[in-house]
Design an enzyme around this catalytic site. Structure first.
Site, PDB file in Angstrom:
ATOM      1  N   ASP A 184       3.164  -2.233  -2.934  1.00  0.00           N
ATOM      2  CA  ASP A 184       1.914  -1.342  -3.314  1.00  0.00           C
ATOM      3  C   ASP A 184       1.820  -1.036  -1.480  1.00  0.00           C
ATOM      4  O   ASP A 184       1.634  -2.003  -0.781  1.00  0.00           O
ATOM      5  CB  ASP A 184       0.539  -1.681  -3.718  1.00  0.00           C
ATOM      6  CG  ASP A 184      -0.185  -0.907  -3.153  1.00  0.00           C
ATOM      7  OD1 ASP A 184       0.121   0.529  -2.977  1.00  0.00           O
ATOM      8  OD2 ASP A 184      -1.318  -1.715  -3.284  1.00  0.00           O
ATOM      9  N   SER A 222      -0.229  -6.277  -4.210  1.00  0.00           N
ATOM     10  CA  SER A 222      -0.996  -5.833  -4.143  1.00  0.00           C
ATOM     11  C   SER A 222      -2.336  -4.523  -1.876  1.00  0.00           C
ATOM     12  O   SER A 222      -2.235  -6.172  -1.887  1.00  0.00           O
ATOM     13  CB  SER A 222      -2.215  -5.925  -4.649  1.00  0.00           C
ATOM     14  OG  SER A 222      -3.728  -5.513  -4.625  1.00  0.00           O
ATOM     15  N   GLY A 223      -1.755  -3.317  -2.448  1.00  0.00           N
ATOM     16  CA  GLY A 223      -2.159  -3.358  -1.033  1.00  0.00           C
ATOM     17  C   GLY A 223      -3.543  -3.733  -0.499  1.00  0.00           C
ATOM     18  O   GLY A 223      -4.582  -4.333   0.535  1.00  0.00           O
ATOM     19  N   GLU A 227       2.603   5.937  -3.030  1.00  0.00           N
ATOM     20  CA  GLU A 227       1.107   6.749  -4.087  1.00  0.00           C
ATOM     21  C   GLU A 227       1.231   8.327  -3.203  1.00  0.00           C
ATOM     22  O   GLU A 227       1.134   7.898  -2.107  1.00  0.00           O
ATOM     23  CB  GLU A 227       0.353   5.897  -3.585  1.00  0.00           C
ATOM     24  CG  GLU A 227      -0.840   6.434  -2.790  1.00  0.00           C
ATOM     25  CD  GLU A 227      -1.794   4.897  -2.699  1.00  0.00           C
ATOM     26  OE1 GLU A 227      -1.588   3.972  -3.144  1.00  0.00           O
ATOM     27  OE2 GLU A 227      -2.833   5.029  -1.295  1.00  0.00           O
ATOM     28  N   HIS A 260      -2.701   6.399 -12.149  1.00  0.00           N
ATOM     29  CA  HIS A 260      -3.722   6.051 -11.545  1.00  0.00           C
ATOM     30  C   HIS A 260      -4.823   6.682 -12.570  1.00  0.00           C
ATOM     31  O   HIS A 260      -4.982   7.974 -12.591  1.00  0.00           O
ATOM     32  CB  HIS A 260      -3.963   5.878 -10.487  1.00  0.00           C
ATOM     33  CG  HIS A 260      -4.080   4.416  -9.718  1.00  0.00           C
ATOM     34  ND1 HIS A 260      -5.047   3.260 -11.267  1.00  0.00           N
ATOM     35  CD2 HIS A 260      -4.911   4.115  -8.620  1.00  0.00           C
ATOM     36  CE1 HIS A 260      -5.549   2.710 -10.452  1.00  0.00           C
ATOM     37  NE2 HIS A 260      -5.833   2.925  -9.224  1.00  0.00           N
ATOM     38  N   ASN A 295      -9.243   3.214  -0.235  1.00  0.00           N
ATOM     39  CA  ASN A 295      -8.586   2.796  -1.532  1.00  0.00           C
ATOM     40  C   ASN A 295      -9.647   4.086  -2.400  1.00  0.00           C
ATOM     41  O   ASN A 295     -10.053   4.635  -2.509  1.00  0.00           O
ATOM     42  CB  ASN A 295      -9.744   1.621  -2.032  1.00  0.00           C
ATOM     43  CG  ASN A 295      -9.589   0.939  -3.086  1.00  0.00           C
ATOM     44  OD1 ASN A 295      -9.837   1.436  -4.353  1.00  0.00           O
ATOM     45  ND2 ASN A 295      -8.539  -0.661  -3.328  1.00  0.00           N
ATOM     46  N   ASP A 309      -8.515  -2.238   3.056  1.00  0.00           N
ATOM     47  CA  ASP A 309      -7.580  -0.937   2.728  1.00  0.00           C
ATOM     48  C   ASP A 309      -7.186   0.239   3.200  1.00  0.00           C
ATOM     49  O   ASP A 309      -7.068   0.977   2.321  1.00  0.00           O
ATOM     50  CB  ASP A 309      -7.516  -1.157   1.168  1.00  0.00           C
ATOM     51  CG  ASP A 309      -6.363  -0.895   0.329  1.00  0.00           C
ATOM     52  OD1 ASP A 309      -5.303  -0.383   0.701  1.00  0.00           O
ATOM     53  OD2 ASP A 309      -6.954  -0.382  -0.652  1.00  0.00           O
ATOM     54  N   ARG A 350       3.324   7.057  -7.551  1.00  0.00           N
ATOM     55  CA  ARG A 350       2.039   6.855  -7.982  1.00  0.00           C
ATOM     56  C   ARG A 350       1.066   8.255  -8.028  1.00  0.00           C
ATOM     57  O   ARG A 350       0.900   8.970  -6.694  1.00  0.00           O
ATOM     58  CB  ARG A 350       1.167   6.063  -7.098  1.00  0.00           C
ATOM     59  CG  ARG A 350      -0.693   5.575  -7.904  1.00  0.00           C
ATOM     60  CD  ARG A 350      -0.365   3.843  -7.101  1.00  0.00           C
ATOM     61  NE  ARG A 350      -2.303   3.942  -6.408  1.00  0.00           N
ATOM     62  CZ  ARG A 350      -2.770   3.467  -5.800  1.00  0.00           C
ATOM     63  NH1 ARG A 350      -2.404   1.880  -6.509  1.00  0.00           N
ATOM     64  NH2 ARG A 350      -3.586   3.039  -6.640  1.00  0.00           N
ATOM     65  N   ASP A 363       1.073   1.645  -0.265  1.00  0.00           N
ATOM     66  CA  ASP A 363       0.515   2.688  -0.337  1.00  0.00           C
ATOM     67  C   ASP A 363       1.140   4.576   0.320  1.00  0.00           C
ATOM     68  O   ASP A 363       1.922   4.816  -0.643  1.00  0.00           O
ATOM     69  CB  ASP A 363      -0.101   2.850   1.570  1.00  0.00           C
ATOM     70  CG  ASP A 363      -1.125   1.189   0.965  1.00  0.00           C
ATOM     71  OD1 ASP A 363      -1.002   0.725   0.500  1.00  0.00           O
ATOM     72  OD2 ASP A 363      -1.360   0.752   2.350  1.00  0.00           O
ATOM     73  N   LYS A 413      -4.316   5.572   4.602  1.00  0.00           N
ATOM     74  CA  LYS A 413      -4.869   5.779   2.773  1.00  0.00           C
ATOM     75  C   LYS A 413      -6.408   5.508   2.981  1.00  0.00           C
ATOM     76  O   LYS A 413      -6.445   4.645   3.670  1.00  0.00           O
ATOM     77  CB  LYS A 413      -4.620   4.950   2.242  1.00  0.00           C
ATOM     78  CG  LYS A 413      -4.931   3.835   2.548  1.00  0.00           C
ATOM     79  CD  LYS A 413      -3.415   2.830   1.034  1.00  0.00           C
ATOM     80  CE  LYS A 413      -5.159   3.141   0.270  1.00  0.00           C
ATOM     81  NZ  LYS A 413      -4.467   1.642  -1.189  1.00  0.00           N
TER      82      LYS A 413
END
Lengths: 296, 296, 296, 296
Positions: free
Chosen positions: A81, A42-43, A110, A186, A118, A54, A155, A83, A116
């Site tokens: 993940d 997980s990022g 994503e 998502h 979150n 994040d 994503r 990003d 990015k």
């Protein structure tokens, strides 16, 4: 079986599968020992463990270093993940090569912009990537990978950014056409409505991955029946470790003693077991001189 | 006050002080929020979190990267558990410069050989460093530091390696003479006997630091009266996080659901708070164009 | 004097100053020994030395690691070519803190988009950053720095991207207003026309830096009279090392011998001198035990 | 053919082969373009390029990062000069895994103590490793490697440390028995006497590698006839680059101009060619949206 093939099989099997978040080598190992067949790198959790945000505050190679430790410490596949892929298609190509070297089974990118934010923060204000540009990233990743089973999960942040089903479907279709091995749809509303509406239209086009952090109350059975392939429990190892560490720190601080803590936490020996200290002890017998004095 | 000066003051104050282990930026921040005045950058905990052993499997710059994140995430002094200094006096000199750049307040080096083995494993078989060689390391560190308050703590492993009080005192004295700001007298028996016998002889020569992992049942008051300066709670954040993560992973694995876990762990918002997401939100208002569309 | 103050003084002095490219610790040291008062940490040269492209293929922390070695190996100020700042204003803030920790005197950021393309490649097709967004980066950098003399140089790519003098001036003015310590006006035509036209309008608003890689035939005196503050010789250490290494490799390959090469290259002793091996030899006398056998 | 197999074949072929030093991705690429079939990843050259000493001042992972860039930038095998293996057998095991991940074809480890000193400095005072301990390192490396063709070269420092032929042979034999794929017999006298005396006794036991930095005047034919397998030209890329950079820096400093330098160095375009900028240009046509405005 290669880690990549294991992950690919989890995506393509008819059975609903589950992977759990980890943020370092230790948490990765704990996820594996609990029985899980895969790990979500997980990022959010990795950045939080580092003590940064994040928002790509850590560089992509700093994340890579964490993932390398995690990959070395475990034998089940890791889905990173990643990003936005940390830049454009060319950064994505480089990332794929680095992940394959480190036996990371797949990556999820994503359709947001670098750096990015979150998905649970100010999400409506977050612009999405152009579809064509993001599809180019996916295509470049698939063209770059040497192992045919390395997985690229696309994503879709359409729901997160306030768009509707039509945009979600349009993006999912474009990413699938570009070569994505699976679509991560998502959603951040507290019900499964968005996901279920998508599943109904998407049918079996390609495997679907979901992250029920916000709609966790929906029974898992519902997603199974809807045809979801993989559920990511996305940040719960980190959240439980924070809970425990805050409690323990407060207790020790007040007590100025360990006596009320000692029984609630694992032993030092358990750390050694997780580190596999025993293997080294055995190896020393094989590789170190029998009478070693001061020349370790 | 500089972090170095804060640590030096903790060592030299007449009051017994406490620092708690952390192994990454996040745990460091939690230690600070709990009220502690300093952090123990534990070699065991950092290596375990990475998923490697406490035998210098991670390089010293990989440890440095972790400590840099920890230092950035916190405002209280960090005392780094720097094993043997990762080589000879010249490696120690380089380390001191790197730590000062990263605002790490001090380091503790131990009189063992590189690569090290954790003091709780096969300890009687571990040869110690020559006194003169180790004293040279301490002296080189003190000559290198630019900030006069950077703290060099010399850890004596005599008791650990099966030697008696005489050897412990001989080493402590030599390291003090070489310039050590404090002596960490290590002991792994389940009583405080070794420590207390040392304190009685050592008197006020220089500050003494202890690590009551194995003799935690001895009331803290005893150490206070004996004149100990600083107690290190050396690995309890890691051990509580392992406990929690094992429990959580097992629960989620069995339930195939988050419902029984959600209430036992901190919220996603708490992660954002620990990351200080709010500061970024405010900063975006100041530094980003007011009408930004797709050009973050 | 601090390295930051040295650089600031070079920018603000009435005299025309010069800095030369370096791409690692060694080339930095050679630049210093040649008499230069500062070093240009060139993004092109650093990426080329690594063997990657000047398109942010190396992560920003990988560049930072190179710059840290360079800063450690030299005592004159380094101005880092920091591309676009490697992201948005928040990445820039983080970068400034990391550079200050490593005693890097200043950074130059350019008004292009991440990931960047070298200014001499397809330059007309490269979109520029929005002025307001780039000004926000500059402002955030200036607000972040702890040392008031840390220098932020704003590089204007207007000429490079095919825009005219008006756009160049508009951008220079905006960046100056945002707090830039100097403007780097870039140009890639083989004459000094663009630069001189800018200087005529800009007058003494703030210091101007130029990079005459393409218009190198213009006598330096012209720039001095036009009021330029600092000239960057941007990639000539790298280019001369490539020339030499290609020649040497070809020679050794054909000869299958070193005899025709030995006299054309520096001695092994010269490497040791550049590494300052002598200092270590002296330090060993101070810090190592006098009779050391096998316990270095 | 895998890089490992290429190197193994070079060692085992009856033909005398040659590899040339490189210290970063760029110099590695130049070695390859010159026609060489392999690269010597020199510890001396890599540390010197970084601006540090050849005494393990850079951590082993910092060296690994350099080698990873070099491996990515080239398609011929790299033999890494891995000093002592950076610790004991356990560090060696970890190193082998990391090198294999990065497609490094082999490593050479030497029978000295950590931290090492360059063999041309104070060599008579350097203690050697115990034979049994060093043999354990070799064995652990061979047991660890996954690719059967990964090469472990054992470097014997007996001559360097002032020992005679008997000790050199004793060590070579022990390392061969432990599994070494080749023996690197090092010598620093200005004649080939030591090497030739060794070759006469050693015969065909296993491949022999030499480094004629100091005895470079001996015709290569002599070594060929003596049965040497591989010659390492160990530091000449670095030495020629230093020569060139010192000359160029001095010239530019005096001239305050590039005019007398420009024709003696490669063009900027040559840098772009070495970086393979053209490949990216083509890839952008494939993967970037056709009408991209500001959303790279």
């Amino acid at each position: 079986m290669q880690k990549t093939s294991q992950l690919k099989q989890m995506l393509n099997s008819k059975k609903l599968e589950f992977i759990l978040e980890a943020h370092d080598g230790l948490s990765g190992k704990i996820v594996e020992e609990a029985g899980f067949k895969g790990i979500w790198g997980s990022g959010l959790a990795i950045s939080a463990a580092m003590g940064v945000r994040d928002n790509n505050e850590a560089s992509w190679t700093q994340v890579l270093d964490v993932i390398e430790f995690m990959s070395d410490a475990t034998s089940i596949p890791i889905l990173l993940d990643a990003d936005t892929g940390y830049g454009n298609f060319n950064n994505v190509r480089r990332l794929v090569r680095k992940l394959e070297q480190r036996q990371v089974a797949g990556m999820c990118i994503e359709d947001k912009l670098f750096p990015k934010t979150n998905s649970f923060i100010n999400s409506e204000q977050q612009p999405l990537a152009e579809i064509e540009e993001f599809a180019g990233k996916i295509k470049s990743a698939k063209d770059t990978q040497e192992d045919p089973d390395f997985c690229v999960v696309a994503r879709v942040e359409a729901f997160i950014a306030g768009w509707g089903l039509a945009e979600a479907l349009r993006r999912a279709e474009a990413y699938y056409q570009a070569g994505a091995d699976a679509i991560l749809m998502h959603s951040k509303i507290p019900s499964a409505d968005q996901i279920l509406s998508f599943m109904e239209e998407w049918k079996d086009t390609c495997p679907v991955v979901i992250v029920p952090t916000m709609y966790y109350k929906t029974p898992t059975k519902i997603f199974e029946e809807a045809g979801v392939s993989l559920i990511i429990w996305a940040n719960h190892m980190l959240r439980s470790s924070i809970q425990a560490m805050q409690t323990t720190a407060a207790q020790i601080y007040i007590d100025q003693s360990l006596v009320y803590v000692e029984d609630k936490i694992v032993s030092v020996k358990e750390i050694f077991r997780l580190q596999n200290a025993e293997e080294l002890k055995q190896a020393e017998k094989v590789y170190l001189p029998t009478v070693s004095v001061g020349v370790r």
